[in-house]
Motif scaffolding. Structure first.
Motif, PDB file in Angstrom:
ATOM      1  N   VAL A  14       0.839  -1.198   0.000  1.00  0.00           N
ATOM      2  CA  VAL A  14       0.000   0.000   0.000  1.00  0.00           C
ATOM      3  C   VAL A  14       0.873   1.247   0.000  1.00  0.00           C
ATOM      4  O   VAL A  14       1.890   1.322   0.697  1.00  0.00           O
ATOM      5  CB  VAL A  14      -0.976   0.015   1.200  1.00  0.00           C
ATOM      6  CG1 VAL A  14      -0.211   0.004   2.521  1.00  0.00           C
ATOM      7  CG2 VAL A  14      -1.911   1.211   1.129  1.00  0.00           C
ATOM      8  N   TYR A  15       0.493   2.183  -0.832  1.00  0.00           N
ATOM      9  CA  TYR A  15       1.128   3.505  -0.905  1.00  0.00           C
ATOM     10  C   TYR A  15       0.107   4.485  -0.352  1.00  0.00           C
ATOM     11  O   TYR A  15      -0.984   4.647  -0.930  1.00  0.00           O
ATOM     12  CB  TYR A  15       1.470   3.808  -2.371  1.00  0.00           C
ATOM     13  CG  TYR A  15       1.973   5.206  -2.641  1.00  0.00           C
ATOM     14  CD1 TYR A  15       3.233   5.613  -2.198  1.00  0.00           C
ATOM     15  CD2 TYR A  15       1.201   6.111  -3.368  1.00  0.00           C
ATOM     16  CE1 TYR A  15       3.704   6.892  -2.461  1.00  0.00           C
ATOM     17  CE2 TYR A  15       1.654   7.387  -3.639  1.00  0.00           C
ATOM     18  CZ  TYR A  15       2.915   7.773  -3.178  1.00  0.00           C
ATOM     19  OH  TYR A  15       3.375   9.040  -3.446  1.00  0.00           O
ATOM     20  N   GLN A  19      -3.998  11.583   2.191  1.00  0.00           N
ATOM     21  CA  GLN A  19      -5.304  10.970   1.961  1.00  0.00           C
ATOM     22  C   GLN A  19      -5.297  10.012   0.763  1.00  0.00           C
ATOM     23  O   GLN A  19      -6.354   9.555   0.334  1.00  0.00           O
ATOM     24  CB  GLN A  19      -6.353  12.066   1.742  1.00  0.00           C
ATOM     25  CG  GLN A  19      -6.548  12.962   2.960  1.00  0.00           C
ATOM     26  CD  GLN A  19      -7.621  14.011   2.733  1.00  0.00           C
ATOM     27  OE1 GLN A  19      -8.356  13.967   1.749  1.00  0.00           O
ATOM     28  NE2 GLN A  19      -7.711  14.956   3.648  1.00  0.00           N
ATOM     29  N   VAL A  20      -4.123   9.730   0.258  1.00  0.00           N
ATOM     30  CA  VAL A  20      -3.996   8.784  -0.853  1.00  0.00           C
ATOM     31  C   VAL A  20      -3.864   7.371  -0.299  1.00  0.00           C
ATOM     32  O   VAL A  20      -3.152   7.145   0.682  1.00  0.00           O
ATOM     33  CB  VAL A  20      -2.758   9.131  -1.714  1.00  0.00           C
ATOM     34  CG1 VAL A  20      -2.494   8.029  -2.741  1.00  0.00           C
ATOM     35  CG2 VAL A  20      -2.935  10.479  -2.391  1.00  0.00           C
ATOM     36  N   ARG A  21      -4.579   6.441  -0.917  1.00  0.00           N
ATOM     37  CA  ARG A  21      -4.434   5.032  -0.527  1.00  0.00           C
ATOM     38  C   ARG A  21      -4.489   4.184  -1.800  1.00  0.00           C
ATOM     39  O   ARG A  21      -5.551   4.039  -2.408  1.00  0.00           O
ATOM     40  CB  ARG A  21      -5.518   4.613   0.460  1.00  0.00           C
ATOM     41  CG  ARG A  21      -5.348   3.171   0.967  1.00  0.00           C
ATOM     42  CD  ARG A  21      -6.149   2.939   2.227  1.00  0.00           C
ATOM     43  NE  ARG A  21      -5.617   3.699   3.352  1.00  0.00           N
ATOM     44  CZ  ARG A  21      -4.711   3.225   4.209  1.00  0.00           C
ATOM     45  NH1 ARG A  21      -4.240   2.013   4.063  1.00  0.00           N
ATOM     46  NH2 ARG A  21      -4.301   3.972   5.203  1.00  0.00           N
ATOM     47  N   ILE A  22      -3.350   3.669  -2.170  1.00  0.00           N
ATOM     48  CA  ILE A  22      -3.257   2.870  -3.392  1.00  0.00           C
ATOM     49  C   ILE A  22      -2.690   1.494  -3.049  1.00  0.00           C
ATOM     50  O   ILE A  22      -1.562   1.369  -2.566  1.00  0.00           O
ATOM     51  CB  ILE A  22      -2.375   3.567  -4.451  1.00  0.00           C
ATOM     52  CG1 ILE A  22      -3.038   4.872  -4.886  1.00  0.00           C
ATOM     53  CG2 ILE A  22      -2.146   2.649  -5.644  1.00  0.00           C
ATOM     54  CD1 ILE A  22      -2.209   5.715  -5.829  1.00  0.00           C
ATOM     55  N   SER A  61      -6.256  12.921  -3.104  1.00  0.00           N
ATOM     56  CA  SER A  61      -7.062  11.934  -2.356  1.00  0.00           C
ATOM     57  C   SER A  61      -7.486  10.785  -3.263  1.00  0.00           C
ATOM     58  O   SER A  61      -8.665  10.484  -3.395  1.00  0.00           O
ATOM     59  CB  SER A  61      -8.292  12.592  -1.733  1.00  0.00           C
ATOM     60  OG  SER A  61      -9.075  13.209  -2.745  1.00  0.00           O
ATOM     61  N   MET A  62      -6.514  10.158  -3.892  1.00  0.00           N
ATOM     62  CA  MET A  62      -6.799   9.058  -4.814  1.00  0.00           C
ATOM     63  C   MET A  62      -6.950   7.736  -4.074  1.00  0.00           C
ATOM     64  O   MET A  62      -6.430   7.551  -2.981  1.00  0.00           O
ATOM     65  CB  MET A  62      -5.675   8.924  -5.837  1.00  0.00           C
ATOM     66  CG  MET A  62      -5.540  10.087  -6.793  1.00  0.00           C
ATOM     67  SD  MET A  62      -4.155   9.832  -7.939  1.00  0.00           S
ATOM     68  CE  MET A  62      -2.770   9.813  -6.805  1.00  0.00           C
ATOM     69  N   TYR A  63      -7.659   6.825  -4.747  1.00  0.00           N
ATOM     70  CA  TYR A  63      -7.769   5.450  -4.259  1.00  0.00           C
ATOM     71  C   TYR A  63      -7.412   4.513  -5.409  1.00  0.00           C
ATOM     72  O   TYR A  63      -7.864   4.710  -6.547  1.00  0.00           O
ATOM     73  CB  TYR A  63      -9.191   5.147  -3.781  1.00  0.00           C
ATOM     74  CG  TYR A  63      -9.397   3.680  -3.455  1.00  0.00           C
ATOM     75  CD1 TYR A  63      -8.960   3.157  -2.244  1.00  0.00           C
ATOM     76  CD2 TYR A  63      -9.990   2.824  -4.375  1.00  0.00           C
ATOM     77  CE1 TYR A  63      -9.121   1.808  -1.952  1.00  0.00           C
ATOM     78  CE2 TYR A  63     -10.160   1.475  -4.093  1.00  0.00           C
ATOM     79  CZ  TYR A  63      -9.718   0.976  -2.872  1.00  0.00           C
ATOM     80  OH  TYR A  63      -9.868  -0.357  -2.595  1.00  0.00           O
ATOM     81  N   ILE A  78      -2.871  -8.727 -14.947  1.00  0.00           N
ATOM     82  CA  ILE A  78      -3.369  -7.967 -13.806  1.00  0.00           C
ATOM     83  C   ILE A  78      -4.079  -6.704 -14.298  1.00  0.00           C
ATOM     84  O   ILE A  78      -3.617  -6.035 -15.217  1.00  0.00           O
ATOM     85  CB  ILE A  78      -2.226  -7.556 -12.853  1.00  0.00           C
ATOM     86  CG1 ILE A  78      -1.455  -8.783 -12.366  1.00  0.00           C
ATOM     87  CG2 ILE A  78      -2.767  -6.769 -11.658  1.00  0.00           C
ATOM     88  CD1 ILE A  78      -0.298  -8.450 -11.437  1.00  0.00           C
ATOM     89  N   GLY A  79      -5.199  -6.391 -13.649  1.00  0.00           N
ATOM     90  CA  GLY A  79      -5.914  -5.151 -13.911  1.00  0.00           C
ATOM     91  C   GLY A  79      -5.686  -4.164 -12.773  1.00  0.00           C
ATOM     92  O   GLY A  79      -5.627  -4.551 -11.607  1.00  0.00           O
ATOM     93  N   PHE A  80      -5.551  -2.887 -13.111  1.00  0.00           N
ATOM     94  CA  PHE A  80      -5.293  -1.840 -12.134  1.00  0.00           C
ATOM     95  C   PHE A  80      -6.353  -0.748 -12.257  1.00  0.00           C
ATOM     96  O   PHE A  80      -6.800  -0.429 -13.368  1.00  0.00           O
ATOM     97  CB  PHE A  80      -3.920  -1.205 -12.370  1.00  0.00           C
ATOM     98  CG  PHE A  80      -2.787  -2.183 -12.371  1.00  0.00           C
ATOM     99  CD1 PHE A  80      -2.088  -2.475 -11.209  1.00  0.00           C
ATOM    100  CD2 PHE A  80      -2.411  -2.835 -13.547  1.00  0.00           C
ATOM    101  CE1 PHE A  80      -1.045  -3.384 -11.219  1.00  0.00           C
ATOM    102  CE2 PHE A  80      -1.368  -3.739 -13.559  1.00  0.00           C
ATOM    103  CZ  PHE A  80      -0.684  -4.020 -12.388  1.00  0.00           C
ATOM    104  N   LEU A  81      -6.734  -0.163 -11.127  1.00  0.00           N
ATOM    105  CA  LEU A  81      -7.770   0.879 -11.101  1.00  0.00           C
ATOM    106  C   LEU A  81      -7.295   2.044 -10.247  1.00  0.00           C
ATOM    107  O   LEU A  81      -6.661   1.852  -9.208  1.00  0.00           O
ATOM    108  CB  LEU A  81      -9.069   0.303 -10.545  1.00  0.00           C
ATOM    109  CG  LEU A  81     -10.251   1.239 -10.283  1.00  0.00           C
ATOM    110  CD1 LEU A  81     -11.562   0.473 -10.447  1.00  0.00           C
ATOM    111  CD2 LEU A  81     -10.197   1.852  -8.873  1.00  0.00           C
TER     112      LEU A  81
END
Length: 204
Positions: A14-15, A19-22, A61-63, A78-81
């Motif tokens: 997790v990065y 407020q970013v959580r990827i 504030s990305m997810y 793999i798919g990424f969003l």
């Protein structure tokens, strides 16, 4: 039994500055360490590309998340969003990307490279997609004409999945148009030594 073991383990990292959580994957397994490092670096780069697609204000504030679509026979797809919201916008914006690797070589594949050289894969896929649009009664922004030669795709459950970004084919409310195409329908044009051909063995 060895055929049923996935070639790599996929661990979630997790990065999360501010407020970013990827959530993003990193692989490890019985593969060449150089290839493992290469794939992991490419995964990070893909996530960075998705972040850059968002408006600067939305990047605060990305997810982000991912989904492993295929992890067998040394093929990894793999798919990424990535989702971001720009203040005062009517809604947030989501982008998706995907990548498919041959874990024995580290090679990545564009859509074109899944098929035999000189094959009419674009026409074949267009025909199938047009049929699915009609069957599913999908309302498109304009009549569907053609995919691009290197259209976005991933491989899942012995099928090729062609997809479009938001607004590319349909209104935002429809989400991401995805077209699931059985490998059986592509066996005459697929590269037998490529990801589709290898995954099709014992399944057609």
């Amino acid at each position: 039994m060895d055929n049923f073991q996935p070639p790599v383990l996929v661990r979630t990292h997790v990065y999360s500055p501010g407020q970013v959580r990827i959530y993003y994957p990193q692989i490890e397994g019985r593969i060449n360490p150089r290839i493992q490092h290469q794939v992991n670096q490419q995964i990070i780069h893909i996530n960075q590309e998705l972040q850059q697609m968002q408006n600067p204000e939305a990047r605060l504030s990305m997810y982000g998340e991912f989904a492993v679509k295929t992890n067998e026979k040394n093929i990894l797809s793999i798919g990424f969003l990535n989702y971001g919201y720009t203040p005062m916008a009517a809604h947030g914006m989501t982008y998706i990307k995907s990548q498919t690797w041959d874990l024995t070589t580290g090679r990545t594949y564009t859509l074109k490279e899944l098929f035999k050289p000189g094959s009419d894969y674009v026409q074949v896929l267009n025909r199938i997609i047009k049929e699915q649009i009609k069957q599913q009664q999908i309302v498109t922004l304009e009549p569907f004409k053609s995919i691009s030669p290197n259209q976005d795709y991933y491989i899942a459950d012995k099928a090729l999945v062609i997809y479009f970004q938001l607004y590319d084919l349909t209104a935002y409310a429809y989400g991401f148009p995805m077209f699931v195409i059985s490998l059986f329908d592509l066996q005459n044009i697929m590269d037998e030594n490529g990801p589709l051909g290898r995954l099709a063995v014992n399944s057609l």
